[in-house]
Write a protein that holds these residues in place. Structure first.
Motif, PDB file in Angstrom:
ATOM      1  N   VAL A 299       0.090  -4.017  -3.068  1.00  8.97           N
ATOM      2  CA  VAL A 299      -0.068  -4.445  -4.767  1.00  8.97           C
ATOM      3  C   VAL A 299       0.336  -3.272  -5.320  1.00  8.97           C
ATOM      4  O   VAL A 299       0.937  -2.830  -6.335  1.00  8.97           O
ATOM      5  CB  VAL A 299      -0.818  -5.709  -5.149  1.00  8.97           C
ATOM      6  CG1 VAL A 299      -0.732  -5.547  -6.519  1.00  8.97           C
ATOM      7  CG2 VAL A 299      -0.907  -7.440  -4.817  1.00  8.97           C
ATOM      8  N   LEU A 300      -0.706  -2.785  -4.870  1.00 10.51           N
ATOM      9  CA  LEU A 300      -0.720  -0.944  -5.835  1.00 10.51           C
ATOM     10  C   LEU A 300      -0.466  -0.056  -5.271  1.00 10.51           C
ATOM     11  O   LEU A 300       0.672   0.580  -6.269  1.00 10.51           O
ATOM     12  CB  LEU A 300      -2.192  -0.416  -5.327  1.00 10.51           C
ATOM     13  CG  LEU A 300      -3.084  -1.299  -5.586  1.00 10.51           C
ATOM     14  CD1 LEU A 300      -4.673  -0.351  -5.082  1.00 10.51           C
ATOM     15  CD2 LEU A 300      -3.507  -0.672  -7.088  1.00 10.51           C
ATOM     16  N   GLN A 301       0.731  -0.401  -3.506  1.00  8.72           N
ATOM     17  CA  GLN A 301       1.603   0.373  -3.566  1.00  8.72           C
ATOM     18  C   GLN A 301       3.344  -0.015  -4.152  1.00  8.72           C
ATOM     19  O   GLN A 301       3.649   1.165  -4.819  1.00  8.72           O
ATOM     20  CB  GLN A 301       2.204  -0.164  -2.323  1.00  8.72           C
ATOM     21  CG  GLN A 301       1.307   1.231  -1.365  1.00  8.72           C
ATOM     22  CD  GLN A 301       1.761   0.767   0.305  1.00  8.72           C
ATOM     23  OE1 GLN A 301       1.984  -0.665   1.162  1.00  8.72           O
ATOM     24  NE2 GLN A 301       1.809   1.935   1.138  1.00  8.72           N
ATOM     25  N   ARG A 302       3.373  -1.319  -4.398  1.00  8.46           N
ATOM     26  CA  ARG A 302       5.022  -1.612  -5.322  1.00  8.46           C
ATOM     27  C   ARG A 302       4.349  -1.659  -6.498  1.00  8.46           C
ATOM     28  O   ARG A 302       5.460  -0.956  -6.569  1.00  8.46           O
ATOM     29  CB  ARG A 302       4.643  -2.989  -5.179  1.00  8.46           C
ATOM     30  CG  ARG A 302       5.540  -3.695  -3.600  1.00  8.46           C
ATOM     31  CD  ARG A 302       5.570  -5.115  -4.032  1.00  8.46           C
ATOM     32  NE  ARG A 302       4.505  -6.508  -4.200  1.00  8.46           N
ATOM     33  CZ  ARG A 302       3.460  -6.617  -3.194  1.00  8.46           C
ATOM     34  NH1 ARG A 302       2.998  -6.028  -2.115  1.00  8.46           N
ATOM     35  NH2 ARG A 302       2.536  -7.769  -3.832  1.00  8.46           N
ATOM     36  N   SER A 303       3.560  -1.477  -7.284  1.00  9.15           N
ATOM     37  CA  SER A 303       3.238  -1.166  -8.623  1.00  9.15           C
ATOM     38  C   SER A 303       3.967   0.607  -8.873  1.00  9.15           C
ATOM     39  O   SER A 303       4.381   0.951  -9.838  1.00  9.15           O
ATOM     40  CB  SER A 303       2.492  -1.344  -9.196  1.00  9.15           C
ATOM     41  OG  SER A 303       2.210  -2.574  -8.939  1.00  9.15           O
ATOM     42  N   VAL A 304       2.954   1.546  -8.040  1.00  5.37           N
ATOM     43  CA  VAL A 304       3.420   3.538  -7.744  1.00  5.37           C
ATOM     44  C   VAL A 304       5.090   3.222  -7.998  1.00  5.37           C
ATOM     45  O   VAL A 304       5.524   4.208  -8.523  1.00  5.37           O
ATOM     46  CB  VAL A 304       2.274   3.064  -6.922  1.00  5.37           C
ATOM     47  CG1 VAL A 304       2.444   4.657  -7.154  1.00  5.37           C
ATOM     48  CG2 VAL A 304       0.757   3.254  -7.461  1.00  5.37           C
ATOM     49  N   LYS A 305       5.209   2.346  -7.186  1.00  4.16           N
ATOM     50  CA  LYS A 305       6.725   2.910  -6.286  1.00  4.16           C
ATOM     51  C   LYS A 305       7.851   2.358  -7.680  1.00  4.16           C
ATOM     52  O   LYS A 305       8.471   2.804  -8.329  1.00  4.16           O
ATOM     53  CB  LYS A 305       7.509   1.921  -5.031  1.00  4.16           C
ATOM     54  CG  LYS A 305       6.703   2.591  -3.917  1.00  4.16           C
ATOM     55  CD  LYS A 305       6.639   1.675  -2.605  1.00  4.16           C
ATOM     56  CE  LYS A 305       6.649   2.394  -1.620  1.00  4.16           C
ATOM     57  NZ  LYS A 305       6.556   1.637  -0.111  1.00  4.16           N
ATOM     58  N   LYS A 306       6.949   1.264  -8.433  1.00  2.00           N
ATOM     59  CA  LYS A 306       7.834   0.366  -9.531  1.00  2.00           C
ATOM     60  C   LYS A 306       7.661   1.920 -10.626  1.00  2.00           C
ATOM     61  O   LYS A 306       8.540   1.935 -11.223  1.00  2.00           O
ATOM     62  CB  LYS A 306       7.407  -0.778  -9.760  1.00  2.00           C
ATOM     63  CG  LYS A 306       8.096  -2.172  -9.476  1.00  2.00           C
ATOM     64  CD  LYS A 306       7.559  -3.233 -10.117  1.00  2.00           C
ATOM     65  CE  LYS A 306       7.719  -4.734  -9.407  1.00  2.00           C
ATOM     66  NZ  LYS A 306       7.655  -5.851  -9.779  1.00  2.00           N
ATOM     67  N   GLU A 307       6.367   2.530 -10.480  1.00  2.00           N
ATOM     68  CA  GLU A 307       6.295   3.353 -11.644  1.00  2.00           C
ATOM     69  C   GLU A 307       6.774   4.193 -11.410  1.00  2.00           C
ATOM     70  O   GLU A 307       7.470   5.060 -12.559  1.00  2.00           O
ATOM     71  CB  GLU A 307       4.466   3.675 -11.992  1.00  2.00           C
ATOM     72  CG  GLU A 307       4.744   4.694 -12.817  1.00  2.00           C
ATOM     73  CD  GLU A 307       4.531   3.658 -14.076  1.00  2.00           C
ATOM     74  OE1 GLU A 307       4.675   4.781 -14.688  1.00  2.00           O
ATOM     75  OE2 GLU A 307       4.472   3.165 -14.431  1.00  2.00           O
ATOM     76  N   ALA A 308       7.302   4.949 -10.506  1.00  2.00           N
ATOM     77  CA  ALA A 308       7.568   5.823 -10.572  1.00  2.00           C
ATOM     78  C   ALA A 308       9.654   6.239  -9.842  1.00  2.00           C
ATOM     79  O   ALA A 308      10.396   6.886 -11.038  1.00  2.00           O
ATOM     80  CB  ALA A 308       7.937   6.544  -8.503  1.00  2.00           C
TER      81      ALA A 308
END
Length: 125
Positions: free
Chosen positions: A95-104
């Motif tokens: 979930v954290l990875q997806r959120s960071v990728k969405k932010e990027a």
């Protein structure tokens, strides 16, 4: 005395005065328009560098926003490789990875839209 001559002379004098004032008004208007055009050129010349500096500011901001995301993604990837990680832990890291990728991705879209706006902004001569 011929009254008609006085009327003709008065009419001619009135036309001369009216013509004079028409010319004064026309010249003043031409001067005003010229000064206004010059002021617009100066304003546009001042705004042009601001557009460039706005693009630079956005680039700096997006760089500062993206910079910490790389180590976050690497750290999360390393955590996923931990053998003793629970399924719930794996789920949270993903979930954290997806959120960071969405932010990027959002930051990248912001930069691209700003560059597109700058490219399509009307250019003054």
């Amino acid at each position: 005395m011929d009254v008609r001559f006085d009327v003709d002379a008065q009419s001619l004098a009135r036309r001369i005065v009216e013509s004079f004032f028409d010319n004064v008004i026309i010249e003043a208007t031409v001067q005003f328009v010229g000064e206004h055009e010059q002021a617009l050129k100066q304003l546009n010349a001042q705004l042009k560098p601001r557009r460039t500096s706005n693009a630079e500011v956005v680039q700096r901001i997006t760089h500062l926003l993206r910079e910490p995301l790389g180590p976050l993604l690497v750290g999360l990837e390393v955590l996923l490789r931990e053998e003793n990680l629970s399924p719930r832990g794996v789920e949270m890291i993903e979930v954290l990875q997806r959120s960071v990728k969405k932010e990027a991705q959002a930051i990248e879209e912001l930069l691209q839209s700003t560059e597109l706006f700058e490219k399509n902004a009307p250019q003054s001569s």
